[in-house]
Design a protein around this motif. Structure first.
Motif, short mmCIF file in Angstrom:
data_model
loop_
_atom_site.label_atom_id
_atom_site.label_comp_id
_atom_site.label_asym_id
_atom_site.label_seq_id
_atom_site.Cartn_x
_atom_site.Cartn_y
_atom_site.Cartn_z
N PRO A 7 0.80 -1.23 0.00
CA PRO A 7 0.00 0.00 0.00
C PRO A 7 0.84 1.28 0.00
CG PRO A 7 0.11 -0.90 2.21
CD PRO A 7 0.81 -1.90 1.31
N GLU B 122 -1.52 4.20 10.41
CA GLU B 122 -2.85 4.27 9.81
C GLU B 122 -2.96 3.34 8.60
OE1 GLU B 122 -3.33 8.34 8.86
OE2 GLU B 122 -3.48 8.99 10.97
N THR B 123 -1.89 3.24 7.82
CA THR B 123 -1.92 2.43 6.60
C THR B 123 -1.79 0.95 6.91
OG1 THR B 123 -0.91 4.27 5.38
CG2 THR B 123 -0.89 2.09 4.33
N ARG C 171 -2.29 -0.72 9.69
CA ARG C 171 -3.36 -1.31 10.51
C ARG C 171 -4.46 -1.91 9.65
NH1 ARG C 171 -4.17 2.92 15.57
NH2 ARG C 171 -2.79 1.84 17.03
N GLU C 172 -4.58 -1.43 8.41
CA GLU C 172 -5.62 -1.91 7.51
C GLU C 172 -5.07 -2.87 6.46
OE1 GLU C 172 -8.71 -1.04 8.13
OE2 GLU C 172 -8.00 0.20 9.80
N SER C 173 -3.86 -3.39 6.67
CA SER C 173 -3.21 -4.21 5.65
C SER C 173 -2.45 -5.36 6.29
CB SER C 173 -2.23 -3.34 4.84
OG SER C 173 -1.49 -4.11 3.92
N ARG C 174 -2.32 -6.48 5.54
CA ARG C 174 -1.45 -7.57 5.99
C ARG C 174 0.00 -7.30 5.64
NH1 ARG C 174 -4.89 -12.85 3.96
NH2 ARG C 174 -4.35 -11.95 1.93
#
Length: 255
Positions: A147, A165-166, A168-171
């Motif tokens: 990302p 922030e980035t 936390r929403e990604s593996r």
């Protein structure tokens, strides 16, 4: 007021000494894999202070600012708290310390952070374009696309906020901060360095693939399957060590 290292218990100071050795050694991997030029880039690792586990009182060990890689020694590594304050060291910490500290303070599972300006990964960051998951290697390591994080200036914890922030929403253990470059995380500094090597490799490969035509996407169910296998089955991690041997972690702790 910042607590000096001499005021910490013996076990914490011993852990700091070991971590300084580890972090100094891992910095050599960045030029070895062509990820940095001059003094750019840095590796850090968390030192857990509370026996109960990671917390706000932890420390981090990081490279000093503006020092070339061939000058780095365990003694030259800098120790800071998770507010970015200097705890021990004779030189100023890396200019990216606030970003590293913010990640440790807000992602307790993270034990290592790496930042580089590696060429291909940074080129994707300059375009603010995620690297698409079109390689099984990417599915294995990153669990999907790599990302893009927001634009942020160096000097405070803004970059760290964008990383958290980035990711936390990604593996993905890697984020390409827009117009800046890659940051990677891991359970320790070695894992974060590996992710930094891998993000540059796949960024380069996907770029070359695009020169030949549009890369073919991998179906999400296959990405999920590949990621699960690599993270939970691949390698020697699940095998018990032979009698009379020690694990890498035990060897590190014994130093």
């Amino acid at each position: 007021m910042t607590t000096p290292l001499d005021a910490y218990p013996d076990d914490v100071r011993a852990a700091v000494a070991t971590t300084r050795e580890v972090v100094a050694r891992l910095h050599a991997e960045l030029p070895r894999w062509g990820l940095v030029v001059w003094t750019a880039g840095n590796v850090s690792q968390r030192v857990v202070v509370d026996p109960a586990g990671p917390g706000a009182r932890d420390l981090l060990v990081i490279k000093p600012s503006g020092v070339t890689y061939d000058e780095l020694t365990p003694e030259s590594m800098v120790v800071c708290d998770l507010d970015g304050n200097l705890v021990d060291g004779t030189r100023a910490p890396s200019s990216d310390t606030a970003a590293h500290a913010y990640v440790y303070a807000h992602m307790s599972e993270v034990g290592g952070v790496v930042h580089t300006h590696s060429t291909y990964a940074t080129a994707w960051a300059a375009r603010a374009e995620p690297v698409p998951c079109v390689l099984t290697m990417m599915a294995d390591e990153f669990g999907g696309d790599i990302p893009i994080g927001p634009f942020a200036l160096i000097g405070d914890d803004s970059i760290g906020r964008g990383i958290v922030e980035t990711l936390r929403e990604s593996r993905s253990p890697a984020v390409l901060m827009r117009n800046h470059g890659p940051f990677t995380i891991g359970r320790d500094a070695k894992a974060a360095v590996k992710a930094a090597v891998m993000v540059e490799e796949v960024a380069r490969t996907v770029h070359i693939s695009r020169q030949l035509g549009e890369p073919l996407p991998i179906a999400q169910e296959h990405v999920d399957s590949l990621y699960d296998r690599y993270q939970n089955v691949y390698g020697q991690g699940t095998a018990a060590p032979a009698a009379g041997t020690t694990t890498d972690t035990e060897q590190e702790n014994a130093r």
